[in-house]
Design a protein around this motif. Structure first.
Motif, short mmCIF file in Angstrom:
data_model
loop_
_atom_site.label_atom_id
_atom_site.label_comp_id
_atom_site.label_asym_id
_atom_site.label_seq_id
_atom_site.Cartn_x
_atom_site.Cartn_y
_atom_site.Cartn_z
N CYS A 263 0.85 -1.18 0.00
CA CYS A 263 0.00 0.00 0.00
C CYS A 263 0.89 1.24 0.00
CB CYS A 263 -0.89 0.01 1.24
SG CYS A 263 -2.10 -1.33 1.29
N ALA A 264 0.46 2.24 -0.72
CA ALA A 264 1.24 3.48 -0.80
C ALA A 264 0.35 4.67 -0.46
CB ALA A 264 1.82 3.65 -2.21
N ALA A 265 0.95 5.61 0.25
CA ALA A 265 0.28 6.88 0.55
C ALA A 265 1.23 8.00 0.17
CB ALA A 265 -0.07 6.97 2.04
N GLU A 266 0.72 8.97 -0.53
CA GLU A 266 1.55 10.12 -0.90
C GLU A 266 0.92 11.39 -0.36
OE1 GLU A 266 3.55 10.80 -4.93
OE2 GLU A 266 1.91 12.28 -4.95
N ILE A 267 1.69 12.12 0.43
CA ILE A 267 1.23 13.38 1.02
C ILE A 267 2.09 14.49 0.44
CG2 ILE A 267 0.93 14.69 3.15
CD1 ILE A 267 1.21 10.89 3.25
N ARG A 268 1.44 15.49 -0.13
CA ARG A 268 2.13 16.64 -0.72
C ARG A 268 1.69 17.93 -0.03
NH1 ARG A 268 4.33 16.35 -6.18
NH2 ARG A 268 4.31 14.20 -6.95
N ASP A 269 2.64 18.85 0.11
CA ASP A 269 2.30 20.16 0.65
C ASP A 269 3.33 21.17 0.15
OD1 ASP A 269 4.58 20.26 2.54
OD2 ASP A 269 3.50 18.70 3.62
N SER A 270 3.19 22.41 0.57
CA SER A 270 4.09 23.47 0.12
C SER A 270 5.22 23.73 1.10
CB SER A 270 3.30 24.76 -0.11
OG SER A 270 2.69 25.17 1.10
N GLY A 271 5.40 22.82 2.07
CA GLY A 271 6.44 23.01 3.07
C GLY A 271 7.83 22.70 2.53
N HIS A 272 8.83 22.97 3.36
CA HIS A 272 10.22 22.76 2.97
C HIS A 272 10.95 22.03 4.09
CE1 HIS A 272 9.74 25.31 -0.55
NE2 HIS A 272 9.07 26.15 0.23
N LEU A 273 11.76 21.05 3.69
CA LEU A 273 12.54 20.26 4.65
C LEU A 273 13.95 20.82 4.66
CD1 LEU A 273 12.01 17.77 6.44
CD2 LEU A 273 12.94 16.36 4.61
N THR A 274 14.30 21.52 5.72
CA THR A 274 15.60 22.20 5.78
C THR A 274 16.65 21.42 6.57
OG1 THR A 274 14.86 23.47 7.70
CG2 THR A 274 14.54 24.46 5.53
N ASP A 275 16.23 20.47 7.40
CA ASP A 275 17.15 19.69 8.23
C ASP A 275 17.49 18.39 7.49
OD1 ASP A 275 18.56 18.26 10.10
OD2 ASP A 275 16.99 18.30 11.64
N LEU A 276 18.74 18.22 7.09
CA LEU A 276 19.16 17.01 6.37
C LEU A 276 18.83 15.74 7.13
CD1 LEU A 276 22.72 17.80 4.93
CD2 LEU A 276 20.62 17.40 3.64
N LEU A 277 18.90 15.78 8.45
CA LEU A 277 18.75 14.57 9.26
C LEU A 277 17.35 14.42 9.85
CD1 LEU A 277 22.17 14.67 11.14
CD2 LEU A 277 21.57 13.39 9.08
N ALA A 278 16.41 15.24 9.43
CA ALA A 278 15.05 15.15 9.96
C ALA A 278 14.48 13.75 9.73
CB ALA A 278 14.16 16.19 9.30
N GLY A 279 14.00 13.12 10.78
CA GLY A 279 13.41 11.80 10.69
C GLY A 279 14.41 10.67 10.77
N ARG A 280 15.70 10.97 10.65
CA ARG A 280 16.72 9.92 10.63
C ARG A 280 17.52 9.87 11.93
NH1 ARG A 280 17.97 7.86 4.99
NH2 ARG A 280 16.31 8.77 3.72
N ARG A 281 17.16 10.68 12.88
CA ARG A 281 17.77 10.59 14.21
C ARG A 281 16.64 10.59 15.23
NH1 ARG A 281 20.59 16.47 13.69
NH2 ARG A 281 18.70 17.68 13.36
N ARG A 282 16.84 9.86 16.30
CA ARG A 282 15.80 9.74 17.32
C ARG A 282 15.59 11.10 17.98
NH1 ARG A 282 13.80 5.44 20.16
NH2 ARG A 282 15.39 4.06 19.27
N PRO A 283 14.37 11.63 17.97
CA PRO A 283 14.13 12.94 18.60
C PRO A 283 14.20 12.84 20.12
CG PRO A 283 12.06 12.00 17.85
CD PRO A 283 13.15 11.08 17.36
N ARG A 284 14.75 13.86 20.74
CA ARG A 284 14.78 13.92 22.19
C ARG A 284 13.42 14.35 22.71
NH1 ARG A 284 19.62 17.83 23.58
NH2 ARG A 284 18.44 17.83 25.53
N LEU A 285 13.03 13.78 23.83
CA LEU A 285 11.72 14.10 24.40
C LEU A 285 11.60 15.57 24.75
CD1 LEU A 285 11.13 11.00 26.72
CD2 LEU A 285 10.14 11.45 24.46
#
Length: 322
Positions: A263-285
Protein backbone atom coordinates in the motif's frame (compact mmCIF):
# COMPACT_ATOMS: atom_id res chain seq x y z
CA UNK A 1 46.65 -3.48 2.20
CA UNK A 2 46.83 -6.85 3.91
CA UNK A 3 44.18 -8.55 6.00
CA UNK A 4 45.95 -7.48 9.20
CA UNK A 5 45.90 -3.86 8.06
CA UNK A 6 42.13 -4.06 7.49
CA UNK A 7 41.80 -4.99 11.15
CA UNK A 8 43.50 -1.86 12.51
CA UNK A 9 41.32 0.19 14.87
CA UNK A 10 41.76 3.87 15.57
CA UNK A 11 42.04 4.99 11.94
CA UNK A 12 39.69 7.94 12.40
CA UNK A 13 40.41 11.22 10.69
CA UNK A 14 41.09 14.52 12.47
CA UNK A 15 37.41 14.94 13.35
CA UNK A 16 37.22 11.46 14.93
CA UNK A 17 35.14 9.79 12.21
CA UNK A 18 36.25 7.21 9.61
CA UNK A 19 33.83 6.02 6.88
CA UNK A 20 35.35 3.67 4.30
CA UNK A 21 33.59 1.68 1.57
CA UNK A 22 34.90 -1.84 1.05
CA UNK A 23 34.52 -3.14 -2.51
CA UNK A 24 34.60 -6.94 -2.63
CA UNK A 25 33.93 -9.60 -5.26
CA UNK A 26 34.35 -12.94 -3.49
CA UNK A 27 33.54 -14.51 -0.12
CA UNK A 28 37.28 -14.60 0.57
CA UNK A 29 37.58 -10.85 0.08
CA UNK A 30 34.56 -10.32 2.32
CA UNK A 31 35.99 -12.45 5.12
CA UNK A 32 39.37 -10.75 4.84
CA UNK A 33 37.97 -7.22 4.80
CA UNK A 34 34.99 -7.37 7.14
CA UNK A 35 36.25 -10.27 9.25
CA UNK A 36 39.64 -8.63 9.71
CA UNK A 37 38.02 -5.35 10.71
CA UNK A 38 35.75 -7.02 13.27
CA UNK A 39 38.60 -9.14 14.71
CA UNK A 40 40.73 -6.03 15.16
CA UNK A 41 37.96 -4.07 16.85
CA UNK A 42 37.17 -6.93 19.23
CA UNK A 43 40.83 -7.33 20.08
CA UNK A 44 40.95 -3.63 20.97
CA UNK A 45 37.93 -4.13 23.25
CA UNK A 46 35.75 -1.76 21.26
CA UNK A 47 31.96 -2.24 20.96
CA UNK A 48 31.09 -3.61 17.52
CA UNK A 49 27.81 -3.63 15.60
CA UNK A 50 27.59 -5.70 12.43
CA UNK A 51 24.44 -5.06 10.37
CA UNK A 52 24.66 -7.01 7.10
CA UNK A 53 22.31 -9.26 5.10
CA UNK A 54 21.75 -12.72 6.60
CA UNK A 55 23.85 -14.60 4.06
CA UNK A 56 26.80 -12.37 4.92
CA UNK A 57 26.30 -13.04 8.64
CA UNK A 58 26.83 -16.72 7.89
CA UNK A 59 30.11 -15.93 6.13
CA UNK A 60 31.31 -13.86 9.08
CA UNK A 61 30.34 -16.51 11.64
CA UNK A 62 32.64 -18.94 9.85
CA UNK A 63 35.68 -16.68 10.14
CA UNK A 64 34.92 -15.21 13.58
CA UNK A 65 34.61 -18.56 15.31
CA UNK A 66 34.31 -18.19 19.09
CA UNK A 67 34.64 -14.41 18.76
CA UNK A 68 31.11 -14.33 17.32
CA UNK A 69 29.78 -14.73 20.87
CA UNK A 70 31.79 -11.87 22.35
CA UNK A 71 29.80 -9.74 24.79
CA UNK A 72 30.63 -6.49 23.01
CA UNK A 73 29.69 -7.77 19.53
CA UNK A 74 26.15 -7.26 18.18
CA UNK A 75 25.12 -9.07 14.99
CA UNK A 76 21.89 -8.13 13.20
CA UNK A 77 20.36 -9.01 9.84
CA UNK A 78 20.22 -5.82 7.77
CA UNK A 79 17.26 -7.11 5.72
CA UNK A 80 15.16 -6.59 8.86
CA UNK A 81 17.13 -3.90 10.71
CA UNK A 82 17.33 -1.77 7.56
CA UNK A 83 14.26 -2.89 5.63
CA UNK A 84 13.40 0.80 5.49
CA UNK A 85 16.74 2.52 4.76
CA UNK A 86 15.48 5.66 6.47
CA UNK A 87 15.63 4.09 9.92
CA UNK A 88 19.16 2.65 9.70
CA UNK A 89 20.86 5.86 10.75
CA UNK A 90 18.93 6.22 14.00
CA UNK A 91 19.80 2.59 14.81
CA UNK A 92 23.51 3.24 14.26
CA UNK A 93 23.40 6.39 16.38
CA UNK A 94 21.54 4.54 19.14
CA UNK A 95 24.32 1.92 19.21
CA UNK A 96 27.02 4.59 19.42
CA UNK A 97 25.11 6.45 22.15
CA UNK A 98 24.81 3.27 24.23
CA UNK A 99 28.59 3.04 24.22
CA UNK A 100 29.45 6.67 24.82
CA UNK A 101 33.05 7.04 25.89
CA UNK A 102 34.28 4.25 23.60
CA UNK A 103 34.91 4.46 19.83
CA UNK A 104 32.04 2.65 18.10
CA UNK A 105 32.99 0.18 15.37
CA UNK A 106 30.17 -0.52 12.92
CA UNK A 107 29.80 -2.59 9.77
CA UNK A 108 26.76 -1.52 7.77
CA UNK A 109 25.81 -3.08 4.42
CA UNK A 110 22.63 -1.20 3.43
CA UNK A 111 22.53 -2.12 -0.29
CA UNK A 112 22.35 -5.61 -1.73
CA UNK A 113 21.37 -7.07 -5.09
CA UNK A 114 17.66 -7.57 -4.33
CA UNK A 115 17.04 -4.03 -3.11
CA UNK A 116 14.41 -2.22 -5.17
CA UNK A 117 15.38 0.92 -7.06
CA UNK A 118 13.37 3.07 -4.65
CA UNK A 119 15.04 1.45 -1.60
CA UNK A 120 18.47 1.88 -3.17
CA UNK A 121 17.93 5.62 -3.68
CA UNK A 122 17.02 6.09 -0.02
CA UNK A 123 19.90 3.82 1.08
CA UNK A 124 22.29 5.94 -0.98
CA UNK A 125 20.91 9.04 0.72
CA UNK A 126 21.48 7.27 4.04
CA UNK A 127 25.12 6.61 3.15
CA UNK A 128 25.67 10.29 2.39
CA UNK A 129 23.94 11.45 5.57
CA UNK A 130 26.12 9.20 7.74
CA UNK A 131 28.91 11.70 7.12
CA UNK A 132 26.83 14.53 8.57
CA UNK A 133 25.33 12.53 11.43
CA UNK A 134 28.65 11.20 12.75
CA UNK A 135 30.90 14.18 12.05
CA UNK A 136 33.08 14.82 15.09
CA UNK A 137 32.27 11.48 16.75
CA UNK A 138 34.84 8.80 17.53
CA UNK A 139 33.46 6.07 15.30
CA UNK A 140 34.29 3.91 12.30
CA UNK A 141 31.56 2.75 9.92
CA UNK A 142 32.69 0.26 7.29
CA UNK A 143 30.28 -0.26 4.37
CA UNK A 144 30.81 -3.31 2.13
CA UNK A 145 29.69 -3.31 -1.54
CA UNK A 146 29.50 -6.48 -3.62
CA UNK A 147 30.82 -5.35 -7.00
CA UNK A 148 30.06 -8.76 -8.54
CA UNK A 149 26.29 -8.29 -8.07
CA UNK A 150 25.53 -4.59 -7.68
CA UNK A 151 24.92 -2.31 -10.70
CA UNK A 152 27.82 -0.06 -11.69
CA UNK A 153 25.77 3.04 -10.84
CA UNK A 154 25.40 1.86 -7.22
CA UNK A 155 29.16 1.36 -6.85
CA UNK A 156 29.75 4.74 -8.48
CA UNK A 157 27.44 6.35 -5.91
CA UNK A 158 29.35 4.58 -3.12
CA UNK A 159 32.52 6.34 -4.27
CA UNK A 160 30.67 9.62 -3.80
CA UNK A 161 29.23 8.84 -0.36
CA UNK A 162 32.45 7.51 1.22
CA UNK A 163 35.55 9.64 1.84
CA UNK A 164 37.79 6.55 1.85
CA UNK A 165 37.86 3.44 -0.37
CA UNK A 166 39.17 -0.05 0.43
CA UNK A 167 39.64 -1.84 -2.87
CA UNK A 168 42.00 -4.49 -4.26
CA UNK A 169 43.93 -4.56 -1.01
CA UNK A 170 44.56 -0.81 -1.03
CA UNK A 171 43.23 2.13 0.97
CA UNK A 172 42.92 5.53 -0.68
CA UNK A 173 40.87 8.71 -0.47
CA UNK A 174 37.89 8.75 -2.81
CA UNK A 175 38.45 11.32 -5.56
CA UNK A 176 34.68 11.38 -6.17
CA UNK A 177 33.54 12.08 -2.60
CA UNK A 178 30.73 14.68 -2.52
CA UNK A 179 29.18 16.82 0.18
CA UNK A 180 26.21 15.08 1.92
CA UNK A 181 23.85 17.97 1.22
CA UNK A 182 24.67 17.82 -2.51
CA UNK A 183 23.99 14.07 -2.62
CA UNK A 184 20.72 14.48 -0.75
CA UNK A 185 19.65 17.22 -3.17
CA UNK A 186 20.38 14.89 -6.08
CA UNK A 187 18.11 12.27 -4.52
CA UNK A 188 15.40 14.91 -4.14
CA UNK A 189 15.72 15.75 -7.83
CA UNK A 190 14.86 12.18 -8.88
CA UNK A 191 11.23 12.05 -9.99
CA UNK A 192 8.97 9.56 -8.23
CA UNK A 193 6.94 7.23 -10.46
CA UNK A 194 3.47 8.78 -10.82
CA UNK A 195 0.52 7.22 -8.97
CA UNK A 196 -2.07 5.41 -11.10
CA UNK A 197 -3.96 7.92 -13.24
CA UNK A 198 -7.30 7.20 -11.54
CA UNK A 199 -5.99 7.70 -7.98
CA UNK A 200 -8.41 9.98 -6.07
CA UNK A 201 -7.01 13.08 -4.35
CA UNK A 202 -8.13 14.06 -0.85
CA UNK A 203 -7.40 17.70 -0.03
CA UNK A 204 -7.25 18.51 3.68
CA UNK A 205 -6.62 21.51 5.87
CA UNK A 206 -6.57 22.58 9.50
CA UNK A 207 -9.16 20.77 11.62
CA UNK A 208 -9.58 17.85 9.21
CA UNK A 209 -7.09 15.30 10.58
CA UNK A 210 -9.99 13.16 11.76
CA UNK A 211 -11.27 12.89 8.20
CA UNK A 212 -7.78 11.99 6.97
CA UNK A 213 -7.47 9.18 9.54
CA UNK A 214 -10.93 7.81 8.75
CA UNK A 215 -10.28 7.91 5.01
CA UNK A 216 -6.91 6.15 5.38
CA UNK A 217 -8.28 3.54 7.79
CA UNK A 218 -11.25 2.66 5.59
CA UNK A 219 -9.05 2.45 2.50
CA UNK A 220 -6.34 0.36 4.21
CA UNK A 221 -8.91 -2.15 5.47
CA UNK A 222 -10.34 -2.56 1.99
CA UNK A 223 -6.83 -2.89 0.54
CA UNK A 224 -6.08 -5.90 2.75
CA UNK A 225 -3.76 -4.65 5.47
CA UNK A 226 -4.13 -6.71 8.65
CA UNK A 227 -5.04 -4.99 11.91
CA UNK A 228 -1.57 -4.21 13.36
CA UNK A 229 -0.13 -3.01 10.03
CA UNK A 230 -3.30 -1.10 9.25
CA UNK A 231 -2.94 0.82 12.51
CA UNK A 232 0.72 1.61 11.77
CA UNK A 233 -0.15 2.77 8.26
CA UNK A 234 -2.96 5.06 9.44
CA UNK A 235 -0.74 6.53 12.17
CA UNK A 236 2.04 7.24 9.67
CA UNK A 237 -0.42 8.92 7.27
CA UNK A 238 -1.83 11.01 10.11
CA UNK A 239 1.67 12.12 11.16
CA UNK A 240 2.45 13.16 7.60
CA UNK A 241 -0.81 15.09 7.31
CA UNK A 242 -0.19 16.79 10.67
CA UNK A 243 3.22 17.88 9.41
CA UNK A 244 1.58 19.33 6.29
CA UNK A 245 -0.81 21.37 8.40
CA UNK A 246 1.96 22.53 10.76
CA UNK A 247 4.65 23.27 8.16
CA UNK A 248 2.92 23.33 4.76
CA UNK A 249 0.80 26.44 4.95
CA UNK A 250 -1.97 24.62 6.80
CA UNK A 251 -3.01 22.28 3.99
CA UNK A 252 -1.98 19.29 1.89
CA UNK A 253 -3.20 16.49 -0.36
CA UNK A 254 -3.37 12.72 0.15
CA UNK A 255 -3.37 9.96 -2.45
CA UNK A 256 -3.72 6.25 -1.62
CA UNK A 257 -3.18 3.29 -3.93
CA UNK A 258 -2.03 -0.35 -3.99
CA UNK A 259 0.66 -1.58 -6.37
CA UNK A 260 -0.01 -5.29 -5.94
CA UNK A 261 2.49 -6.01 -3.19
CA UNK A 262 2.14 -2.97 -0.94
CA UNK A 263 0.00 0.00 0.00
CA UNK A 264 1.24 3.48 -0.80
CA UNK A 265 0.28 6.88 0.55
CA UNK A 266 1.55 10.12 -0.90
CA UNK A 267 1.23 13.38 1.02
CA UNK A 268 2.13 16.64 -0.72
CA UNK A 269 2.30 20.16 0.65
CA UNK A 270 4.09 23.47 0.12
CA UNK A 271 6.44 23.01 3.07
CA UNK A 272 10.22 22.76 2.97
CA UNK A 273 12.54 20.26 4.65
CA UNK A 274 15.60 22.20 5.78
CA UNK A 275 17.15 19.69 8.23
CA UNK A 276 19.16 17.01 6.37
CA UNK A 277 18.75 14.57 9.26
CA UNK A 278 15.05 15.15 9.96
CA UNK A 279 13.41 11.80 10.69
CA UNK A 280 16.72 9.92 10.63
CA UNK A 281 17.77 10.59 14.21
CA UNK A 282 15.80 9.74 17.32
CA UNK A 283 14.13 12.94 18.60
CA UNK A 284 14.78 13.92 22.19
CA UNK A 285 11.72 14.10 24.40
CA UNK A 286 12.69 17.59 25.53
CA UNK A 287 13.58 18.82 22.05
CA UNK A 288 11.67 21.63 20.36
CA UNK A 289 13.42 21.08 17.03
CA UNK A 290 10.66 18.89 15.56
CA UNK A 291 11.27 15.86 13.36
CA UNK A 292 9.28 13.55 15.64
CA UNK A 293 6.52 12.89 13.08
CA UNK A 294 8.91 12.02 10.26
CA UNK A 295 10.93 9.79 12.60
CA UNK A 296 7.75 7.90 13.51
CA UNK A 297 6.92 7.41 9.82
CA UNK A 298 10.33 5.82 9.28
CA UNK A 299 9.83 3.49 12.25
CA UNK A 300 6.33 2.44 11.18
CA UNK A 301 6.69 1.96 7.42
CA UNK A 302 8.60 -0.44 5.18
CA UNK A 303 9.84 2.42 3.02
CA UNK A 304 9.62 6.21 3.23
CA UNK A 305 10.54 8.28 0.19
CA UNK A 306 10.95 12.04 0.52
CA UNK A 307 11.37 14.65 -2.18
CA UNK A 308 12.15 18.16 -0.94
CA UNK A 309 12.04 20.65 -3.82
CA UNK A 310 11.52 24.41 -4.17
CA UNK A 311 7.87 23.67 -4.98
CA UNK A 312 7.26 21.84 -1.71
CA UNK A 313 7.59 18.50 0.03
CA UNK A 314 6.39 15.06 -1.08
CA UNK A 315 6.36 12.16 1.37
CA UNK A 316 5.54 8.70 0.03
CA UNK A 317 4.86 5.92 2.54
CA UNK A 318 4.91 2.21 1.70
CA UNK A 319 3.49 -0.70 3.73
CA UNK A 320 3.76 -4.27 2.45
CA UNK A 321 0.60 -6.32 2.20
CA UNK A 322 0.51 -9.68 4.03
Amino acid sequence: MTESEYSVSGREGPDGFFHPALFYRTPEEYRAGVGGFVHGALKAGDPVLVAVPGSRLELLSECLGDAASADHLTLVDMTGFGRNPGRILSGLRDFADRHAGRPARIVGEPIWARRSRAETVEATRHEALINAAFAGRAATILCPYDTSELPARVCADARRTHPVLWEDGLERPSPDYADPSALSAECDALALPPPPADTPVLAFTTGELGEVRHHADTWAGAAGLDTPRRGDFVLAVAEAAANSIAHGDGRGTLRLWADGSSCAAEIRDSGHLTDLLAGRRRPRLDSADGGRGLWMMHQLCDLVETRATPAGLTVRLHMRLP
